[in-house]
Scaffold this motif. Structure first.
Motif, PDB file in Angstrom:
ATOM      1  N   PRO A  66      29.804 -27.030 -10.725  1.00 50.21           N
ATOM      2  CA  PRO A  66      28.802 -26.780  -9.683  1.00 50.21           C
ATOM      3  C   PRO A  66      27.691 -25.870 -10.210  1.00 50.21           C
ATOM      4  CG  PRO A  66      31.003 -26.660  -8.750  1.00 50.21           C
ATOM      5  CD  PRO A  66      31.166 -26.778 -10.246  1.00 50.21           C
ATOM      6  N   GLY A  67      26.458 -26.208  -9.859  1.00 52.29           N
ATOM      7  CA  GLY A  67      25.297 -25.442 -10.298  1.00 52.29           C
ATOM      8  C   GLY A  67      24.678 -25.935 -11.585  1.00 52.29           C
ATOM      9  N   GLU A  68      25.420 -26.736 -12.359  1.00 54.53           N
ATOM     10  CA  GLU A  68      24.871 -27.259 -13.610  1.00 54.53           C
ATOM     11  C   GLU A  68      23.968 -28.464 -13.338  1.00 54.53           C
ATOM     12  OE1 GLU A  68      28.235 -25.849 -16.813  1.00 54.53           O
ATOM     13  OE2 GLU A  68      28.316 -27.929 -16.126  1.00 54.53           O
ATOM     14  N   MET A  69      23.087 -28.733 -14.312  1.00 54.07           N
ATOM     15  CA  MET A  69      22.125 -29.816 -14.197  1.00 54.07           C
ATOM     16  C   MET A  69      22.723 -31.142 -14.660  1.00 54.07           C
ATOM     17  SD  MET A  69      18.728 -29.758 -13.477  1.00 54.07           S
ATOM     18  CE  MET A  69      18.212 -28.185 -14.101  1.00 54.07           C
TER      19      MET A  69
ATOM     20  N   MET B  31      13.926 -32.610 -10.372  1.00 58.16           N
ATOM     21  CA  MET B  31      12.874 -33.518 -10.819  1.00 58.16           C
ATOM     22  C   MET B  31      13.197 -34.915 -10.315  1.00 58.16           C
ATOM     23  SD  MET B  31      11.945 -34.990 -14.550  1.00 58.16           S
ATOM     24  CE  MET B  31      13.317 -36.075 -14.341  1.00 58.16           C
ATOM     25  N   TRP B  32      12.187 -35.649  -9.887  1.00 59.49           N
ATOM     26  CA  TRP B  32      12.408 -37.002  -9.356  1.00 59.49           C
ATOM     27  C   TRP B  32      11.325 -37.913  -9.892  1.00 59.49           C
ATOM     28  CZ3 TRP B  32      15.959 -38.219  -5.172  1.00 59.49           C
ATOM     29  CH2 TRP B  32      15.907 -39.544  -4.741  1.00 59.49           C
ATOM     30  N   GLU B  33      11.710 -38.933 -10.659  1.00 59.02           N
ATOM     31  CA  GLU B  33      10.792 -39.956 -11.164  1.00 59.02           C
ATOM     32  C   GLU B  33      11.400 -41.311 -10.846  1.00 59.02           C
ATOM     33  OE1 GLU B  33      10.444 -39.165 -15.356  1.00 59.02           O
ATOM     34  OE2 GLU B  33       9.193 -37.393 -15.036  1.00 59.02           O
ATOM     35  N   ASP B  34      10.662 -42.383 -11.083  1.00 57.65           N
ATOM     36  CA  ASP B  34      11.150 -43.716 -10.748  1.00 57.65           C
ATOM     37  C   ASP B  34      12.397 -44.110 -11.540  1.00 57.65           C
ATOM     38  OD1 ASP B  34      10.967 -46.195  -9.291  1.00 57.65           O
ATOM     39  OD2 ASP B  34      10.373 -47.125 -11.177  1.00 57.65           O
ATOM     40  N   GLU B  35      12.552 -43.601 -12.788  1.00 60.36           N
ATOM     41  CA  GLU B  35      13.690 -44.014 -13.618  1.00 60.36           C
ATOM     42  C   GLU B  35      14.646 -42.885 -13.976  1.00 60.36           C
ATOM     43  OE1 GLU B  35      12.279 -46.311 -16.921  1.00 60.36           O
ATOM     44  OE2 GLU B  35      11.631 -47.937 -15.611  1.00 60.36           O
ATOM     45  N   ARG B  36      14.396 -41.669 -13.474  1.00 62.66           N
ATOM     46  CA  ARG B  36      15.348 -40.587 -13.706  1.00 62.66           C
ATOM     47  C   ARG B  36      15.158 -39.484 -12.672  1.00 62.66           C
ATOM     48  NH1 ARG B  36      13.461 -37.017 -18.790  1.00 62.66           N
ATOM     49  NH2 ARG B  36      11.261 -37.015 -18.275  1.00 62.66           N
ATOM     50  N   ILE B  37      16.282 -38.856 -12.368  1.00 66.74           N
ATOM     51  CA  ILE B  37      16.320 -37.760 -11.403  1.00 66.74           C
ATOM     52  C   ILE B  37      17.149 -36.650 -12.037  1.00 66.74           C
ATOM     53  CG2 ILE B  37      17.029 -37.038  -9.087  1.00 66.74           C
ATOM     54  CD1 ILE B  37      17.034 -40.056  -8.343  1.00 66.74           C
ATOM     55  N   ARG B  38      16.710 -35.413 -11.906  1.00 70.21           N
ATOM     56  CA  ARG B  38      17.521 -34.271 -12.355  1.00 70.21           C
ATOM     57  C   ARG B  38      17.921 -33.486 -11.118  1.00 70.21           C
ATOM     58  NH1 ARG B  38      13.974 -32.690 -17.436  1.00 70.21           N
ATOM     59  NH2 ARG B  38      14.751 -34.294 -18.832  1.00 70.21           N
ATOM     60  N   VAL B  39      19.225 -33.212 -11.032  1.00 65.36           N
ATOM     61  CA  VAL B  39      19.770 -32.509  -9.873  1.00 65.36           C
ATOM     62  C   VAL B  39      20.730 -31.419 -10.318  1.00 65.36           C
ATOM     63  CG1 VAL B  39      19.592 -34.545  -8.378  1.00 65.36           C
ATOM     64  CG2 VAL B  39      21.698 -34.141  -9.648  1.00 65.36           C
ATOM     65  N   ARG B  40      21.032 -30.510  -9.410  1.00 70.37           N
ATOM     66  CA  ARG B  40      22.073 -29.512  -9.630  1.00 70.37           C
ATOM     67  C   ARG B  40      23.309 -29.965  -8.877  1.00 70.37           C
ATOM     68  NH1 ARG B  40      20.570 -25.681 -12.810  1.00 70.37           N
ATOM     69  NH2 ARG B  40      18.431 -24.953 -12.769  1.00 70.37           N
TER      70      ARG B  40
ATOM     71  N   ALA C  26      23.275 -44.447 -15.612  1.00 72.14           N
ATOM     72  CA  ALA C  26      24.097 -43.427 -16.277  1.00 72.14           C
ATOM     73  C   ALA C  26      23.918 -42.074 -15.612  1.00 72.14           C
ATOM     74  CB  ALA C  26      23.713 -43.329 -17.748  1.00 72.14           C
ATOM     75  N   LEU C  27      24.963 -41.253 -15.705  1.00 74.70           N
ATOM     76  CA  LEU C  27      24.919 -39.846 -15.328  1.00 74.70           C
ATOM     77  C   LEU C  27      25.137 -39.053 -16.609  1.00 74.70           C
ATOM     78  CD1 LEU C  27      27.220 -39.997 -12.185  1.00 74.70           C
ATOM     79  CD2 LEU C  27      24.723 -39.962 -12.232  1.00 74.70           C
ATOM     80  N   VAL C  28      24.212 -38.144 -16.920  1.00 70.27           N
ATOM     81  CA  VAL C  28      24.292 -37.388 -18.166  1.00 70.27           C
ATOM     82  C   VAL C  28      24.238 -35.900 -17.862  1.00 70.27           C
ATOM     83  CG1 VAL C  28      23.229 -37.019 -20.421  1.00 70.27           C
ATOM     84  CG2 VAL C  28      23.147 -39.286 -19.367  1.00 70.27           C
ATOM     85  N   PRO C  29      25.325 -35.178 -18.088  1.00 67.89           N
ATOM     86  CA  PRO C  29      26.636 -35.626 -18.554  1.00 67.89           C
ATOM     87  C   PRO C  29      27.420 -36.273 -17.411  1.00 67.89           C
ATOM     88  CG  PRO C  29      26.725 -33.284 -18.105  1.00 67.89           C
ATOM     89  CD  PRO C  29      25.296 -33.719 -17.865  1.00 67.89           C
ATOM     90  N   ALA C  30      28.557 -36.892 -17.737  1.00 63.25           N
ATOM     91  CA  ALA C  30      29.390 -37.570 -16.742  1.00 63.25           C
ATOM     92  C   ALA C  30      30.331 -36.606 -16.026  1.00 63.25           C
ATOM     93  CB  ALA C  30      30.192 -38.685 -17.406  1.00 63.25           C
TER      94      ALA C  30
END
Length: 95
Positions: free
Chosen positions: A28-31, A58-67, A20-24
């Protein structure tokens, strides 16, 4: 020799898989959080929105947070690459 190659490939771990991508959709620039599995390790991975690499927060085995990178509004795909292995593309909407 083929046996050694198969053993080496099996030791690399599972293919990255995006659930999943949260939010879908986002601007630009949002997390955005990418949820799935097989994302570790960070030093061998990156995330792309279309052909644009993005900043990892943030990068973990089951989730990543990106901009979200700076892109024109519209549909694109997100792909996670780890150690040369890519996830299936997942649709994402740039607002």
């Amino acid at each position: 020799m083929a046996f050694l190659w198969l053993v080496a490939c099996a030791a690399e771990g599972p293919e990255p898989s995006v659930r999943a991508l949260v939010p879908a959709q986002a601007r630009p620039g949002e997390m955005v959080e990418i949820q799935g599995r097989g994302f570790a390790p960070l030093e061998d991975g990156f995330v792309a929105f279309g052909v644009e690499a993005c900043g990892v927060v943030m990068w973990e085995d089951e989730r990543i947070r990106v901009r979200v990178p700076t892109m024109h509004p519209g549909a694109t795909t997100v792909v996670v690459t780890v150690d040369g292995r890519q996830s299936e593309p997942v649709r994402f909407e740039i607002e």
